[in-house]
Write a protein that holds these residues in place. Structure first.
Motif, mmCIF file in Angstrom:
data_model
loop_
_atom_site.group_PDB
_atom_site.id
_atom_site.type_symbol
_atom_site.label_atom_id
_atom_site.label_comp_id
_atom_site.label_asym_id
_atom_site.label_seq_id
_atom_site.Cartn_x
_atom_site.Cartn_y
_atom_site.Cartn_z
ATOM 1 N N ILE A 141 33.533 37.634 39.177
ATOM 2 C CA ILE A 141 34.122 36.680 38.217
ATOM 3 C C ILE A 141 35.646 36.685 38.307
ATOM 4 O O ILE A 141 36.289 35.628 38.335
ATOM 5 C CB ILE A 141 33.666 37.028 36.779
ATOM 6 C CG1 ILE A 141 32.146 36.843 36.662
ATOM 7 C CG2 ILE A 141 34.405 36.167 35.758
ATOM 8 C CD1 ILE A 141 31.582 37.267 35.334
ATOM 9 N N MET A 142 36.235 37.902 38.363
ATOM 10 C CA MET A 142 37.697 38.009 38.314
ATOM 11 C C MET A 142 38.366 37.390 39.541
ATOM 12 O O MET A 142 39.325 36.619 39.420
ATOM 13 C CB MET A 142 38.104 39.476 38.174
ATOM 14 C CG MET A 142 37.809 40.082 36.803
ATOM 15 S SD MET A 142 38.564 41.722 36.594
ATOM 16 C CE MET A 142 37.678 42.660 37.829
ATOM 17 N N SER A 143 37.885 37.734 40.738
ATOM 18 C CA SER A 143 38.554 37.260 41.957
ATOM 19 C C SER A 143 38.517 35.737 42.088
ATOM 20 O O SER A 143 39.553 35.110 42.362
ATOM 21 C CB SER A 143 37.929 37.939 43.182
ATOM 22 O OG SER A 143 38.163 39.331 43.156
ATOM 23 N N PRO A 144 37.372 35.073 41.895
ATOM 24 C CA PRO A 144 37.387 33.604 41.950
ATOM 25 C C PRO A 144 38.283 32.978 40.877
ATOM 26 O O PRO A 144 38.925 31.944 41.127
ATOM 27 C CB PRO A 144 35.918 33.227 41.717
ATOM 28 C CG PRO A 144 35.151 34.402 42.202
ATOM 29 C CD PRO A 144 35.985 35.587 41.836
ATOM 30 N N THR A 145 38.319 33.600 39.687
ATOM 31 C CA THR A 145 39.196 33.090 38.634
ATOM 32 C C THR A 145 40.658 33.135 39.079
ATOM 33 O O THR A 145 41.436 32.187 38.860
ATOM 34 C CB THR A 145 39.008 33.904 37.341
ATOM 35 O OG1 THR A 145 37.638 33.847 36.949
ATOM 36 C CG2 THR A 145 39.885 33.361 36.229
#
Length: 604
Positions: A141-145
């Motif tokens: 979730i964090m990296s694509p965000t």
């Protein structure tokens, strides 16, 4: 300022440990190399790939070598993705990817402990659910965000990128992490199996490669034929063999699918590789569970063989009691005729005297304190020393280690005990005068004996929740109520006794406060330097872990637990050094107060 124990685990204990930096460099290189290989299969904007082996290698490194491996993960990840995202975005993505290795490893170790992860079905299920599933979601979730916020990918693709990113890391954890875990634990046994069954191993490897090439290179739908081959490997070559074949299968399948061969090819290459991830992931998951079942079955068989062997030995023991007793009587009569018996008798007398001067259980029953002690000589007479003396509200504890073993070391230990008690009864609490006087006494006796013996010794004076520490010995372990351990190095608090006549300038002392529930653990080097049959050291850290995790028990139980853990570690190996352990817990009730005595003990 107190530092959270977990945060302390994130950094190496010593910056001069070249082995740690070598491991860190290997992790960084492995992450960088696998990242560059993975980036050859980009399927979405923002250099997003459906296959990300670095996630599996980084988690394996953290589980095997510890949390400080995050340094290597960070460096390898940053360098591997710098060309894709630029300085700032790469930094944030690297933080996210580094966090996943620590987060997943923490969850796994919290639930499984320090056991081998792939050894039990229960532990494997925890690894799959926590490590592969939940552990990869935060990074997914964090990296694509981060990439969407930086404009590297459009928000319209956010959900697709989240799914791809998460599945790629879950795939890597299921495929690559077990490979490194299995080989780090059982590589020697597997190599021996391969040498013994080399022809079978060659045929099995050939079949896996051939079937994979046919399925993902020739276009024939025979993908599922590899499943019985993986099962074969699990039975014959255990987890290292089966996990290696799965990695080989995965590599061939990925290349073939990218080239347009195989059952999983779709119009979208991203979709094709995600379907392939699911296929290989299911095979890997099944293999992990099968391997755990086989391991549990092997342990059950070993336990059964041990039980049968024990039963047979007990039967033989009962039937041969009379014969054994008669043989012992004959052997003892023969000893009476030899010179060795005289020496044995002298050693036995010294051993009994040594045992007699150890603190009795009633002497350790001191108001406000919970004390337990243990000493076991490696030979008939040991050179370890410990004592607990209580006079006028002051508790004096001493622990030391005389060089060598046998009668001469035992005599020096008896001299030390007598001299310490004499100084204690004379109410000499000045650490410099105390140890200097004791050293002169020991030194002159050693010179008279024409001996080369000496000893390390630390003296602790306790009064009303305060402790003064002086003398040079092993580290003093100060254990706080919650189990947190502070290790006090005594190298600068004294000098070995009996080596030099004047050591007054080398003597120092330190003081500390104890709160209710705090305590002190003293030991000799026979514990951390104990070795098992594989020549591995028990180590001080293992003693600290046992004491910390059982600190909620009373002193006797802590002592017994530590000794039992040491015994299990040593196993059938010979004990080469004396073993001594002293545990003190402050319960909080006060001993009769005296400001004059406090000044005498602590204001030197």
């Amino acid at each position: 300022m107190k530092v959270n124990p977990f945060l302390r685990k994130l950094f190496p204990s010593s910056c001069r440990d070249w082995k740690f930096w070598l491991k860190t460099a290997l992790v960084a290189i492995a992450y960088y190399t696998t990242a560059k290989l993975a980036l050859a299969f980009i399927t979405l904007p923002g250099d997003v790939v459906p296959i990300w082996p670095p996630a599996g290698t980084s988690l394996a490194a953290t589980l095997i070598w510890g949390y400080p491996m995050w340094i290597g993960v960070f460096v390898g990840c940053y360098l591997g993705q710098l060309s894709s995202y630029g300085f700032v975005t790469t930094l944030w993505v690297t933080v996210s990817e580094t966090f996943i290795s620590i987060f997943a490893a923490y969850l796994i170790r919290r639930l499984i402990g320090n056991r081998y992860i792939l050894d039990r079905v229960k532990d494997v299920v925890i690894f799959i659910i926590v490590g592969a599933f939940f552990g990869c979601i935060p990074s997914g979730i964090m990296s694509p965000t981060i990439l969407c916020l930086s404009g590297k990918i459009p928000w319209s693709l956010y959900h697709t990128v989240v799914l791809t990113w998460t599945l790629s890391e879950q795939f890597a954890v299921l495929i690559f992490t077990p490979l490194f875990l299995a080989w780090s634990q059982n590589s020697r046994q597997t190599v021996q199996l391969v040498k013994k069954r080399w022809m079978e191993a060659a045929v099995l490897c050939f079949l896996v490669i051939a079937v994979s090439r046919i399925a993902f290179g020739g276009g024939y739908p025979v993908e599922f034929m590899v499943i019985p081959l993986i099962v074969w490997a699990a039975f014959r070559f255990h987890q290292p063999g089966s996990t290696l074949l799965i990695v080989i299968l995965s590599s061939i399948a990925i290349v073939g699918t990218v080239k347009g061969f195989g059952y999983f090819v779709r119009d979208s290459q991203n979709e094709s590789l995600l379907l392939l991830d699911s296929f290989v992931g299911v095979i890997a998951l099944t293999n992990l569970l099968l391997g755990a079942v086989l391991n549990e079955n092997d342990r059950a068989k070993a336990d059964l063989r041990h039980a049968n062997a024990t039963l047979e030995s007990k039967v033989k023991e009962r039937t041969s009691e009379l014969a054994t007793a008669n043989e012992e009587i004959i052997a003892l009569n023969e000893k009476l005729k030899s010179e060795n018996l005289r020496m044995s008798a002298e050693l036995e007398v010294a051993r009994q005297i040594q045992s007699m001067i150890l603190p009795k259980s009633e002497e350790l029953n001191i108001e406000g304190l919970d004390i337990a002690g243990y000493m076991e000589p490696a030979e008939e007479v040991g050179g370890d020393y410990y004592d607990v003396l209580y006079t006028d509200g002051v508790v004096t504890m001493g622990i030391g280690d005389v060089t060598g073993h046998g009668l001469e070391s035992g005599i020096l230990m008896l001299m030390t005990q007598t001299a310490v008690r004499t100084l204690k009864e004379a109410q000499e609490y000045d650490p410099v005068k105390f140890l200097d006087t004791l050293n002169r006494t020991i030194y002159k006796n050693v010179q008279r004996m024409n001996s080369q013996k000496n000893l390390t010794l630390v003296i602790l004076n306790y009064f009303e929740g305060r402790i003064s520490i002086s003398g040079q010995h092993e580290e003093t372990l100060v254990v706080r109520k919650g189990g947190h351990i502070e290790r006090i190095d005594t190298i600068d608090l004294g000098f070995p006794l009996g080596l030099d006549e004047d050591i007054a300038k080398l003597i120092n002392h330190t003081t500390l406060e104890l709160q209710p529930g705090d305590g002190v653990v003293l030991y000799t080097d026979g514990i951390p330097e104990a070795i098992d049959i594989h020549q591995n050291f028990y180590g001080l850290q293992r003693l600290c872990d046992v004491v910390s995790s059982h600190w909620h028990l009373d002193a006797e139980q802590i002592k017994q637990t530590a000794i039992e853990d040491l015994r299990r570690f040593i196993g059938k190996q010979k004990v080469f050094d004396d073993i001594t352990l002293l545990v003190l817990k402050y319960k909080g009730s006060s001993i009769v107060s005296s400001s004059e005595m406090r000044s005498l003990v602590f204001d030197q």
